[in-house]
Each structure stands twice: as C-alpha cells, then as structure tokens.
Scaffold this motif. Structure first.
Motif, PDB file in Angstrom:
ATOM      1  N   ASP A  78     110.879  89.428 -19.478  1.00  0.00           N
ATOM      2  CA  ASP A  78     111.034  88.490 -20.509  1.00  0.00           C
ATOM      3  C   ASP A  78     112.910  88.831 -21.535  1.00  0.00           C
ATOM      4  OD1 ASP A  78     109.832  89.747 -22.661  1.00  0.00           O
ATOM      5  OD2 ASP A  78     109.209  87.514 -22.756  1.00  0.00           O
ATOM      6  N   ARG A  79     113.342  90.180 -21.030  1.00  0.00           N
ATOM      7  CA  ARG A  79     114.579  91.178 -21.548  1.00  0.00           C
ATOM      8  C   ARG A  79     115.559  89.581 -21.466  1.00  0.00           C
ATOM      9  NH1 ARG A  79     117.845  92.990 -23.969  1.00  0.00           N
ATOM     10  NH2 ARG A  79     118.321  95.172 -23.896  1.00  0.00           N
ATOM     11  N   ALA A  80     115.285  89.360 -20.473  1.00  0.00           N
ATOM     12  CA  ALA A  80     116.625  88.264 -19.699  1.00  0.00           C
ATOM     13  C   ALA A  80     116.178  87.054 -19.725  1.00  0.00           C
ATOM     14  CB  ALA A  80     118.031  88.687 -19.453  1.00  0.00           C
ATOM     15  N   HIS A  81     116.966  85.446 -19.484  1.00  0.00           N
ATOM     16  CA  HIS A  81     116.209  84.511 -18.714  1.00  0.00           C
ATOM     17  C   HIS A  81     117.122  83.769 -17.916  1.00  0.00           C
ATOM     18  CE1 HIS A  81     113.254  84.310 -21.568  1.00  0.00           C
ATOM     19  NE2 HIS A  81     111.958  83.613 -20.421  1.00  0.00           N
ATOM     20  N   LEU A  82     117.356  83.711 -16.530  1.00  0.00           N
ATOM     21  CA  LEU A  82     118.397  83.542 -15.660  1.00  0.00           C
ATOM     22  C   LEU A  82     118.745  81.718 -15.401  1.00  0.00           C
ATOM     23  CD1 LEU A  82     117.896  86.267 -13.450  1.00  0.00           C
ATOM     24  CD2 LEU A  82     119.087  86.296 -15.441  1.00  0.00           C
ATOM     25  N   ALA A  83     119.861  81.107 -14.803  1.00  0.00           N
ATOM     26  CA  ALA A  83     119.052  80.198 -14.014  1.00  0.00           C
ATOM     27  C   ALA A  83     119.635  79.565 -12.731  1.00  0.00           C
ATOM     28  CB  ALA A  83     119.502  78.942 -14.790  1.00  0.00           C
ATOM     29  N   ALA A  84     119.778  79.468 -11.742  1.00  0.00           N
ATOM     30  CA  ALA A  84     119.923  78.974  -9.950  1.00  0.00           C
ATOM     31  C   ALA A  84     119.946  77.125 -10.140  1.00  0.00           C
ATOM     32  CB  ALA A  84     119.683  79.654  -9.147  1.00  0.00           C
ATOM     33  N   LEU A 368     120.021  82.834  -7.663  1.00  0.00           N
ATOM     34  CA  LEU A 368     118.894  82.672  -8.109  1.00  0.00           C
ATOM     35  C   LEU A 368     119.067  84.860  -7.957  1.00  0.00           C
ATOM     36  CD1 LEU A 368     116.612  83.827 -10.054  1.00  0.00           C
ATOM     37  CD2 LEU A 368     115.380  83.267  -8.378  1.00  0.00           C
ATOM     38  N   LEU A 369     119.322  85.390  -6.536  1.00  0.00           N
ATOM     39  CA  LEU A 369     119.446  86.646  -6.635  1.00  0.00           C
ATOM     40  C   LEU A 369     120.678  87.511  -6.601  1.00  0.00           C
ATOM     41  CD1 LEU A 369     118.257  86.841  -2.271  1.00  0.00           C
ATOM     42  CD2 LEU A 369     117.231  87.679  -4.539  1.00  0.00           C
ATOM     43  N   ALA A 370     121.888  86.406  -6.737  1.00  0.00           N
ATOM     44  CA  ALA A 370     123.483  86.191  -7.043  1.00  0.00           C
ATOM     45  C   ALA A 370     123.231  86.566  -9.234  1.00  0.00           C
ATOM     46  CB  ALA A 370     124.130  85.858  -7.338  1.00  0.00           C
ATOM     47  N   ALA A 371     122.493  85.630  -9.968  1.00  0.00           N
ATOM     48  CA  ALA A 371     122.552  86.047 -11.034  1.00  0.00           C
ATOM     49  C   ALA A 371     121.295  87.175 -11.646  1.00  0.00           C
ATOM     50  CB  ALA A 371     121.828  84.759 -11.183  1.00  0.00           C
ATOM     51  N   MET A 372     120.040  87.605 -10.410  1.00  0.00           N
ATOM     52  CA  MET A 372     119.650  88.608 -11.103  1.00  0.00           C
ATOM     53  C   MET A 372     120.407  89.674 -10.449  1.00  0.00           C
ATOM     54  SD  MET A 372     115.878  87.609  -8.664  1.00  0.00           S
ATOM     55  CE  MET A 372     115.294  88.485  -8.946  1.00  0.00           C
ATOM     56  N   ASP A 373     120.779  89.485 -10.116  1.00  0.00           N
ATOM     57  CA  ASP A 373     121.691  91.267  -9.145  1.00  0.00           C
ATOM     58  C   ASP A 373     122.676  91.780 -10.396  1.00  0.00           C
ATOM     59  OD1 ASP A 373     120.293  91.286  -6.912  1.00  0.00           O
ATOM     60  OD2 ASP A 373     121.953  90.601  -5.877  1.00  0.00           O
ATOM     61  N   ALA A 374     123.664  90.363 -10.355  1.00  0.00           N
ATOM     62  CA  ALA A 374     124.917  90.628 -11.958  1.00  0.00           C
ATOM     63  C   ALA A 374     124.080  91.146 -13.826  1.00  0.00           C
ATOM     64  CB  ALA A 374     125.423  89.274 -12.521  1.00  0.00           C
ATOM     65  N   ALA A 375     122.691  90.596 -13.776  1.00  0.00           N
ATOM     66  CA  ALA A 375     121.968  89.976 -15.270  1.00  0.00           C
ATOM     67  C   ALA A 375     121.433  92.002 -15.405  1.00  0.00           C
ATOM     68  CB  ALA A 375     120.841  89.413 -15.231  1.00  0.00           C
ATOM     69  N   GLN A 376     120.902  93.125 -14.283  1.00  0.00           N
ATOM     70  CA  GLN A 376     120.292  93.796 -13.954  1.00  0.00           C
ATOM     71  C   GLN A 376     121.384  94.360 -13.570  1.00  0.00           C
ATOM     72  OE1 GLN A 376     117.273  93.924 -10.410  1.00  0.00           O
ATOM     73  NE2 GLN A 376     115.985  91.954 -11.664  1.00  0.00           N
TER      74      GLN A 376
END
Length: 386
Positions: A78-84, A368-376
């Motif tokens: 929960d360090r960050a939340h994402l949306a797709a 979601l994968l795009a958002a995860m990769d960018a956030a990480q």
C-alpha cells in the motif's frame, strides 16, 4: 570502470526489490542466496529499504524458527495505489490496485453526453472506485483507449471517429487527481498483457491480431513494441483486401480488412449461416459456433481472419500470431487452428497461430502493467542495466 558505492547500493536495492516482487516475501538468508551478496550487504540493504518505507517485516519463515534470520521481508503493497482504465467508445472500466497489482476495487459505467459531462462522469467513476478500494491517492493511472498515440507526445491523435472526451480525459485525471497518467493504444496494451501473462509468454517476436468491435494489430519485434513514424503500426483495418467490393480511404476503413472481420461483418456472416440471434454479440456468436461445432461458419470466419494474419506474416515474419480480443478468445484453439492452416497454405513463412489467453480483459491488464512498471520504477529506481 567499477560502480561507485552509491551506484552499487542502488543496483543491489533494485535487485532485491525485484526479487521480492517476483518471488514474494523472503528471509535475509534467501535474499543472500538469490542475490549472491554477502550477509552484511544484505543486512545493510534490508535496513535501507525498511527505512525508505518500501519493505517491512511481514512474518516469519517456519513455525519453529525464531530470530532475525527467520523474518520474512516483503514489499509494502500500500506504498502506492494504481488505477487501470479500459476506455471504450461509450463506456469506461476501472480497476484500482495496490503497488503489486492486487485488485482492491473495480467498476464500469456507460459514458455519454457532451465532452464536459462525459469527462466528469469518468472522473467520478475513477474517484468512487478509488475510495471503495481504500486509496486516498492514486500514484499512477494507466489508460487503454482506441486510436493512435503520438510517439512524440504520448497523447491520443485527434480524430473524428472517436469521442472528443477521450482526448480530454488524461489531462483532466492528472489535474484532478495529481497522478501520473499514461495513455496507450488498447491493442498495444493487449499485446503487452499477452506477452507478460498470456499466450505470448515465450515469444520475443509476435503479432497480436485484435478481433472485436473493430480490428487492429500490435507488433512486437525482438521484445520491443513497434509504433511506426506516426504511431500507426498495426492499423490493419485499413489494409486493402479482396472480397469487400471497395477500398478504404484516409478517413474510413470501410472496404479494408475491417469490413471482413469486424463484429458487424461477423454478425452478417452468421446470419448467412442461419446463426443470427437478437442481442448476441460477435464473440457470443463465435463461442456458440465452437460449442455447437458449426464448422461451416467457423471455416468462413477463418477464411477472413487468415487474410489479415497472412498479410502480417508476409511483411513481418513474426513466427507467431495471437488472435486477441473478445472474438479471438471466444474462437479459442478451434478458430486458431483453422487460421493457422490457411496461413500455412498462403505463406512459405512458418507462422504459429494461437488463441488469446486473456481476451477482452487484456486491455485492462496491459494498462495495469504499464502503471505498475512506471510506479515501481519511480519508487524503486530503474532496474539494473537501465
């Protein structure tokens, strides 16, 4: 030239975070074995990552083991939340997740009205879904949308064939939510998802042929998604083909491959074979044909789809074509095998044809994968070697 101590620490930290992401919680001893680092180095990196709020103790390994070496360290999800977002012509679907992609909430709704009304409706849907998932703030939002993406700006091209609210949505989300917003063509995102989690997991080079309300293609060569000079790689709906009675134009794909394989064309084809049914989607029609073994109809669909697949094979020699979208998933291996037989007869280039493993959900998964990769990458730093 050897890396500086600070660079070496950053590389080691990113390596450990990657392992915690892919393998799940690990003990310090497991991190030592997997990274090849010394015990003091692992102890230092664990301390750094805990101090940054990225890693925490999440349990112990083994019921009988105690002490520091038994502690399980995991990424703080929960360090960050994402949306797709999967943005269609008249609707939006939203998935909200934590940093590791665990789904917290999801929703979808029709979107209509003038541009301002449509954008506000979409914003309200995203905000409501985020609240339902317990996300006070979204770090990154990935959007999959129809249309071309400008390679220079990352924005959707202006086009009269799509609602104006599509182009306004990304900026409105960024302004309202303060999140990083990424926009990508829906077919490209579907290919990303199929390569990461679906039918193309073992392929560095392949083509995704999207079969849904419209048709499209995504091209991945040597592991890299190819966009073209204007972002239009894969606009196969405009491909001139025999059997349509006309040619496509710069303003419309009627007369191109679209007219053979889009949902409306498959509905008409189904009616010719006595399979028409009120309210049945093209995907439902194909799924019914597979279950009922309506071979004549499936052969006719394969004849059409193979024209597009063979064209991509002749130009790109991808070795693999994945039939994606709702229709590709509905046709499954029965349709894929038929298309492969026809492509083999038309081309000397060996081309395997596979059914999508993700179907209509591939766009949302790719976003979601795009958002995860960018956030990480933002939180963890770039992967080693980047």
């Amino acid at each position: 030239m050897p890396a500086s101590p600070s660079t070496a620490r950053a590389i080691n930290d990113r390596l450990a975070l990657g392992l915690l992401q892919s393998e799940g919680p690990l003990t310090a001893n497991q991190l030592k074995q997997l990274t090849g680092l010394s015990r003091p180095s692992v102890a230092d990196l664990v301390e750094r990552l805990q101090g940054s709020g990225l890693v925490a103790v999440v349990g112990e390994a083994g019921a009988q083991r105690r002490g520091p070496n038994a502690r399980l360290y995991g990424i703080v999800a929960d360090r960050a939340h994402l949306a797709a977002l999967d943005v269609r012509t008249d609707s939006v679907s939203v998935v909200v997740t934590d940093l590791l992609g665990a789904v917290l909430a999801e929703a979808s709704a029709p979107i209509g009205g003038d541009t301002a009304t449509a954008v506000e409706s979409a914003l309200t849907l995203v905000e409501g879904t985020a609240r339902e998932g317990g996300a006070q703030r979204l770090h990154t939002v990935g959007i999959g949308a129809p249309g071309l993406i400008d390679p220079a700006t990352g924005d959707l091209h202006d086009t009269t064939s799509l609602p104006a609210w599509h182009r306004a949505l990304a900026g409105a989300l960024q302004e309202r939510l303060g999140a990083r917003v990424l926009v990508e063509n829906e077919t490209n995102l579907a290919a990303r998802a199929e390569q990461r989690d679906g039918a193309a997991r073992d392929r560095e080079t392949f083509v995704l042929l999207w079969l849904g309300e419209g048709v499209g293609a995504a091209v991945v060569l040597d592991g890299v998604l190819r966009r073209g000079a204007s972002g239009g790689t894969g606009e196969i709906g405009f491909l001139p083909v025999p059997g349509t009675g006309s040619l496509p134009s710069a303003t419309g794909c009627e007369g191109g491959f679209h007219s053979l394989a889009c949902a409306a064309a498959l509905h008409a084809l189904g009616a010719e074979h006595g399979l028409g049914a009120p309210g049945r989607s093209a995907a439902d029609l194909v799924r019914h044909a597979v279950q009922a073994r309506e071979d004549a109809f499936l052969d006719a669909v394969a004849d059409r789809v193979a024209i597009g697949a063979a064209a991509m094979a002749a130009i790109l020699d991808p070795g693999c074509v994945v039939l994606g979208g709702e229709v590709g998933r509905a046709g499954g291996t029965a349709l894929a095998a038929r298309v492969e037989q026809r492509v083999t007869a038309m081309s000397p280039l060996r081309t395997e044809v596979r059914a999508s493993a993700l179907g209509g959900s591939a766009v949302s998964r790719g976003a979601l994968l795009a958002a995860m990769d960018a956030a990480q990458d933002d939180l963890f730093g770039p992967p080693p070697g980047c």
